[in-house]
Scaffold this active site. Structure first.
Site, PDB file in Angstrom:
ATOM      1  CB  ILE A  61      -1.000   0.194   1.188  1.00 19.28           C
ATOM      2  CG1 ILE A  61      -0.476   0.008   2.520  1.00 19.28           C
ATOM      3  CG2 ILE A  61      -2.127  -1.136   0.980  1.00 19.28           C
ATOM      4  CD1 ILE A  61      -1.154   0.493   3.656  1.00 19.28           C
ATOM      5  CB  THR A 136      -6.609  -0.575  17.180  1.00 23.82           C
ATOM      6  OG1 THR A 136      -6.687  -1.179  18.380  1.00 23.82           O
ATOM      7  CG2 THR A 136      -5.908   0.529  17.028  1.00 23.82           C
ATOM      8  CG  ASP A 137      -9.489  -1.507  21.751  1.00 25.79           C
ATOM      9  OD1 ASP A 137      -8.609  -1.739  21.298  1.00 25.79           O
ATOM     10  OD2 ASP A 137     -10.093  -2.140  22.523  1.00 25.79           O
ATOM     11  CD  GLU A 138      -3.533  -2.038  21.234  1.00 24.03           C
ATOM     12  OE1 GLU A 138      -2.531  -1.456  21.215  1.00 24.03           O
ATOM     13  OE2 GLU A 138      -3.633  -3.191  21.288  1.00 24.03           O
ATOM     14  CE1 TYR A 175      -1.492  -1.845  15.304  1.00 23.88           C
ATOM     15  CE2 TYR A 175      -2.333  -1.697  17.423  1.00 23.88           C
ATOM     16  CZ  TYR A 175      -2.352  -1.847  15.945  1.00 23.88           C
ATOM     17  OH  TYR A 175      -3.671  -2.456  15.760  1.00 23.88           O
ATOM     18  CE  LYS A 179      -4.907   0.799  12.814  1.00 19.97           C
ATOM     19  NZ  LYS A 179      -4.964   0.056  11.526  1.00 19.97           N
ATOM     20  CG  HIS A 308       1.072  -4.497  29.177  1.00 21.53           C
ATOM     21  ND1 HIS A 308       1.315  -5.669  29.690  1.00 21.53           N
ATOM     22  CD2 HIS A 308       0.189  -4.623  28.301  1.00 21.53           C
ATOM     23  CE1 HIS A 308       0.140  -6.501  29.378  1.00 21.53           C
ATOM     24  NE2 HIS A 308      -0.565  -6.209  28.485  1.00 21.53           N
TER      25      HIS A 308
HETATM   26  P1  NAD Z   1      -2.663  -8.976  10.459  1.00 23.31           P
HETATM   27  O1  NAD Z   1      -1.319  -8.672  11.180  1.00 23.31           O
HETATM   28  O2  NAD Z   1      -2.875 -10.348  10.639  1.00 23.31           O
HETATM   29  O3  NAD Z   1      -2.782  -8.821   9.005  1.00 23.31           O
HETATM   30  C1  NAD Z   1      -2.045  -7.632   8.337  1.00 23.31           C
HETATM   31  C2  NAD Z   1      -2.290  -7.837   7.048  1.00 23.31           C
HETATM   32  O4  NAD Z   1      -1.599  -6.745   6.289  1.00 23.31           O
HETATM   33  C3  NAD Z   1      -1.221  -8.929   6.423  1.00 23.31           C
HETATM   34  O5  NAD Z   1      -1.865  -9.852   5.527  1.00 23.31           O
HETATM   35  C4  NAD Z   1       0.081  -8.111   5.777  1.00 23.31           C
HETATM   36  O6  NAD Z   1       0.604  -9.055   4.726  1.00 23.31           O
HETATM   37  C5  NAD Z   1      -0.761  -7.064   5.223  1.00 23.31           C
HETATM   38  N1  NAD Z   1       0.347  -6.060   5.073  1.00 23.31           N
HETATM   39  C6  NAD Z   1       1.196  -5.572   6.135  1.00 23.31           C
HETATM   40  N2  NAD Z   1       1.727  -4.647   5.489  1.00 23.31           N
HETATM   41  C7  NAD Z   1       1.387  -4.273   4.376  1.00 23.31           C
HETATM   42  C8  NAD Z   1       1.572  -3.351   3.201  1.00 23.31           C
HETATM   43  N3  NAD Z   1       2.643  -2.177   3.307  1.00 23.31           N
HETATM   44  N4  NAD Z   1       0.818  -3.222   1.971  1.00 23.31           N
HETATM   45  C9  NAD Z   1       0.060  -4.253   1.801  1.00 23.31           C
HETATM   46  N5  NAD Z   1      -0.289  -5.192   2.767  1.00 23.31           N
HETATM   47  C10 NAD Z   1       0.421  -5.233   4.034  1.00 23.31           C
HETATM   48  O7  NAD Z   1      -3.497  -7.790  11.259  1.00 23.31           O
HETATM   49  P2  NAD Z   1      -5.011  -8.102  11.819  1.00 23.31           P
HETATM   50  O8  NAD Z   1      -5.028  -8.404  13.185  1.00 23.31           O
HETATM   51  O9  NAD Z   1      -5.874  -9.026  10.883  1.00 23.31           O
HETATM   52  O10 NAD Z   1      -5.590  -6.486  11.735  1.00 23.31           O
HETATM   53  C11 NAD Z   1      -5.981  -5.837  10.509  1.00 23.31           C
HETATM   54  C12 NAD Z   1      -6.171  -4.483  10.812  1.00 23.31           C
HETATM   55  O11 NAD Z   1      -7.449  -4.405  12.059  1.00 23.31           O
HETATM   56  C13 NAD Z   1      -5.016  -3.644  11.298  1.00 23.31           C
HETATM   57  O12 NAD Z   1      -5.111  -2.620  10.679  1.00 23.31           O
HETATM   58  C14 NAD Z   1      -5.290  -3.663  12.845  1.00 23.31           C
HETATM   59  O13 NAD Z   1      -4.671  -2.292  13.180  1.00 23.31           O
HETATM   60  C15 NAD Z   1      -6.780  -3.566  12.846  1.00 23.31           C
HETATM   61  N6  NAD Z   1      -7.324  -4.351  14.137  1.00 23.31           N
HETATM   62  C16 NAD Z   1      -6.764  -5.407  14.742  1.00 23.31           C
HETATM   63  C17 NAD Z   1      -7.488  -5.849  15.686  1.00 23.31           C
HETATM   64  C18 NAD Z   1      -7.045  -7.305  16.272  1.00 23.31           C
HETATM   65  O14 NAD Z   1      -7.538  -7.624  17.487  1.00 23.31           O
HETATM   66  N7  NAD Z   1      -6.234  -8.031  15.463  1.00 23.31           N
HETATM   67  C19 NAD Z   1      -8.473  -5.145  16.545  1.00 23.31           C
HETATM   68  C20 NAD Z   1      -8.570  -4.017  15.919  1.00 23.31           C
HETATM   69  C21 NAD Z   1      -8.249  -3.544  14.798  1.00 23.31           C
HETATM   70  O1  DAU Z   2      -7.291  -3.833  21.115  1.00 26.81           O
HETATM   71  C1  DAU Z   2      -7.092  -4.019  19.700  1.00 26.81           C
HETATM   72  C2  DAU Z   2      -5.662  -4.694  19.420  1.00 26.81           C
HETATM   73  O2  DAU Z   2      -5.514  -5.858  19.899  1.00 26.81           O
HETATM   74  C3  DAU Z   2      -5.295  -4.517  17.949  1.00 26.81           C
HETATM   75  O3  DAU Z   2      -5.293  -3.262  17.599  1.00 26.81           O
HETATM   76  C4  DAU Z   2      -4.250  -5.148  17.758  1.00 26.81           C
HETATM   77  O4  DAU Z   2      -3.511  -5.310  16.426  1.00 26.81           O
HETATM   78  C5  DAU Z   2      -3.776  -6.620  18.238  1.00 26.81           C
HETATM   79  O5  DAU Z   2      -2.572  -7.005  18.100  1.00 26.81           O
HETATM   80  C6  DAU Z   2      -4.310  -6.611  19.618  1.00 26.81           C
HETATM   81  O6  DAU Z   2      -3.281  -6.152  20.666  1.00 26.81           O
HETATM   82  P1  DAU Z   2      -2.953  -6.388  21.938  1.00 26.81           P
HETATM   83  O7  DAU Z   2      -1.453  -6.103  22.464  1.00 26.81           O
HETATM   84  O8  DAU Z   2      -4.105  -6.310  23.167  1.00 26.81           O
HETATM   85  O9  DAU Z   2      -2.965  -8.188  21.701  1.00 26.81           O
HETATM   86  P2  DAU Z   2      -2.010  -9.242  22.157  1.00 26.81           P
HETATM   87  O10 DAU Z   2      -2.696 -10.535  21.779  1.00 26.81           O
HETATM   88  O11 DAU Z   2      -0.464  -9.201  21.703  1.00 26.81           O
HETATM   89  O12 DAU Z   2      -1.914  -9.093  23.747  1.00 26.81           O
HETATM   90  C7  DAU Z   2      -3.337  -9.370  24.215  1.00 26.81           C
HETATM   91  C8  DAU Z   2      -2.996  -9.201  25.869  1.00 26.81           C
HETATM   92  O13 DAU Z   2      -2.216 -10.487  26.178  1.00 26.81           O
HETATM   93  C9  DAU Z   2      -1.933  -8.018  26.203  1.00 26.81           C
HETATM   94  O14 DAU Z   2      -2.328  -7.435  27.483  1.00 26.81           O
HETATM   95  C10 DAU Z   2      -0.662  -8.835  26.230  1.00 26.81           C
HETATM   96  C11 DAU Z   2      -0.828 -10.074  26.697  1.00 26.81           C
HETATM   97  N1  DAU Z   2      -0.067 -11.034  26.390  1.00 26.81           N
HETATM   98  C12 DAU Z   2       0.353 -11.248  24.869  1.00 26.81           C
HETATM   99  C13 DAU Z   2       1.146 -12.352  24.277  1.00 26.81           C
HETATM  100  C14 DAU Z   2       1.245 -12.362  23.055  1.00 26.81           C
HETATM  101  C15 DAU Z   2       0.624 -12.072  27.437  1.00 26.81           C
HETATM  102  O15 DAU Z   2       0.537 -11.964  28.568  1.00 26.81           O
HETATM  103  N2  DAU Z   2       1.521 -13.031  26.646  1.00 26.81           N
HETATM  104  C16 DAU Z   2       1.772 -13.140  25.451  1.00 26.81           C
HETATM  105  O16 DAU Z   2       2.597 -13.916  25.010  1.00 26.81           O
END
Ligand code: NAD
Ligand code: DAU
Length: 368
Positions: A61, A136-138, A175, A179, A308
């Site tokens: 992108i 994201t809520d973060e 991160y 965002k 954290h």
């Molecule tokens: P993910 O890391 O699983 O997937 C990200 C995807 O983006 C991958 O397929 C990767 O190849 C692609 N990508 C990365 N850099 C790129 C680039 N420069 N150009 C094109 N593609 C690229 O992430 P996810 O957990 O599926 O999250 C997706 C979106 O949702 C993110 O924007 C994240 O901030 C947001 N989000 C995630 C969560 C969560 O809990 N996982 C919650 C709220 C919001």
């Molecule tokens: O809130 C939305 C976000 O949730 C998204 O925007 C992010 O993309 C997504 O990665 C996620 O972020 P978190 O940091 O909350 O998710 P994670 O799964 O990495 O961690 C969840 C919680 O668990 C956090 O408090 C850290 C803790 N953790 C995580 C890992 C990987 C552990 O205690 N041990 C671990 O090994």
């Protein structure tokens, strides 16, 4: 037939969204643009092989020429931008990658949409298009632990504090800073140029296809291998867990019925602390495979994540009241479905945990 340009559609939420939308809507096609970083995986999309309504393009992108060419070739009605570096721990060791993709990648997409969608009737308008930024809520920062969070229960909506769309942004990790910055650019393109945008800010997702660097799949994978379950700090940090399909439905609702220019929070008052989640995984995995050696003694407390955030909690009132969206999957059901999915897809897990993942795990967890 409407055309969606979905970025990051080979990642966790993006691939769930692509699968959900093509199943749900007969009259759409999806151009799925993904750079296929370590987090992108075409195996997630294997059931779409031969489906003419799904067009996969490997592209970054941040590549303006590639994005402009896609807009010219496919003339998308909507953009849904999932593409991002998404893992907080990686952002602590490599913040530049997050600024580059999450901020500059989003700006590049915004510029491409703006150029492609500008009406040539002198109105300055953009027609019926929509650019939806998946945030994201973060970005809101952190909340105090609510009174009822202590035993792992969700905070009481009547008494505790929650993130609302009006809560000022206060990100703490590289991160979430990237965002939040992207959110500001998206909102600025709405205000400055009139680009028809939305921002959704969702809480933690879980479900099929999540890469095992994130809490839930990492714990499932480690439990199955009888490996230590590394809980950061005191394990009492709280996240608001949402089954990924509910997030997909929320995005679908915002694109089709959301008011232009608005931010919508997405979450379901399903807050749990990390230890509660890990114990639940231990219990359900042990039951599912009939292995009593998978027990709470595997839980290992390790050094906390820097910066954290203590608690996330979403107030989803706006999306519920305006668009009628509510989460449909209870955590107790969603976690069992998720574990069953991982058990039935052990090959998927083997593929994503070979090679580079082992190096990552070693770097992040050895001696922690
Ligand atoms: P993910 O890391 O699983 O997937 C990200 C995807 O983006 C991958 O397929 C990767 O190849 C692609 N990508 C990365 N850099 C790129 C680039 N420069 N150009 C094109 N593609 C690229 O992430 P996810 O957990 O599926 O999250 C997706 C979106 O949702 C993110 O924007 C994240 O901030 C947001 N989000 C995630 C969560 C969560 O809990 N996982 C919650 C709220 C919001
Ligand atoms: O809130 C939305 C976000 O949730 C998204 O925007 C992010 O993309 C997504 O990665 C996620 O972020 P978190 O940091 O909350 O998710 P994670 O799964 O990495 O961690 C969840 C919680 O668990 C956090 O408090 C850290 C803790 N953790 C995580 C890992 C990987 C552990 O205690 N041990 C671990 O090994």
């Amino acid at each position: 037939m409407k055309t969606y340009l979905v970025t990051g559609g080979a990642g966790f939420i993006g691939s769930n969204f692509v699968l959900y939308m093509l199943k749900e809507h007969d009259d759409i096609r999806i151009v799925n643009v993904d750079a296929l970083t370590y987090a992108g995986n075409l195996e997630n999309l294997s059931e779409l092989e031969g489906n003419e309504r799904h067009i996969f393009v490997q592209a970054d992108i941040r590549d303006r020429a590639a994005m402009e060419a896609l807009f010219a070739q496919y003339n998308p009605d909507y953009v849904v931008n999932f593409a991002a570096e998404s893992h907080v721990d990686r952002s602590i060791t490599d913040p530049g990658a997050f600024a580059s993709t999450n901020v500059m990648g989003t700006v590049t997409l915004l510029d491409s949409a703006r150029a492609a969608w500008a009406q040539d009737d002198g109105s300055g308008g953009f027609g019926e298009h929509r650019f939806l930024q998946v945030s994201t809520d973060e970005v809101y920062g952190t909340l105090e632990i609510g009174p009822s969070n202590a035993d792992g229960s969700p905070a009481d909506p009547a008494t505790a504090d929650f993130f609302r769309e009006t809560t000022p942004l206060s990100p703490h990790s590289p991160y979430s800073a990237s965002k939040a910055s992207a959110d500001f650019f998206v909102l600025a393109y709405g205000d400055t140029y009139g680009l028809p945008i939305n921002v959704t800010r969702c809480s933690n997702n879980y479900g099929p296809f999540q890469f095992p660097e994130k809490l839930i799949p990492l714990m499932i994978n480690n439990a199955l291998a009888h490996k230590a379950l590394p809980v950061y700090g005191d394990g009492l940090n709280v996240r608001d867990w949402l089954f990924v399909e509910d997030h997909c439905k929320a995005i679908d609702a915002v694109i089709s019925r959301g008011r232009v220019g608005e931010v919508y929070n997405v979450g379901g008052h399903n807050e749990r602390n990390n230890v509660f989640i890990v114990k639940k995984i231990v219990e359900e995995v042990s039951r599912a495979v009939g292995d009593e050696a998978i027990d709470e003694r595997l839980i290992t407390y390790v050094t906390d994540r820097a910066g954290h955030d203590r608690r996330y909690g979403i107030a989803p009132d706006k999306i519920r009241d305006e668009l009628g969206w509510e989460p449909e999957t209870r955590f107790e059901d969603g976690i069992v479905r998720t574990i069953e999915w991982y058990l039935a897809h052990s090959e998927w897990m083997e593929h994503v945990t070979s090679g580079a993942y082992q190096d990552y795990y070693e770097r992040m967890y050895s001696g922690r």
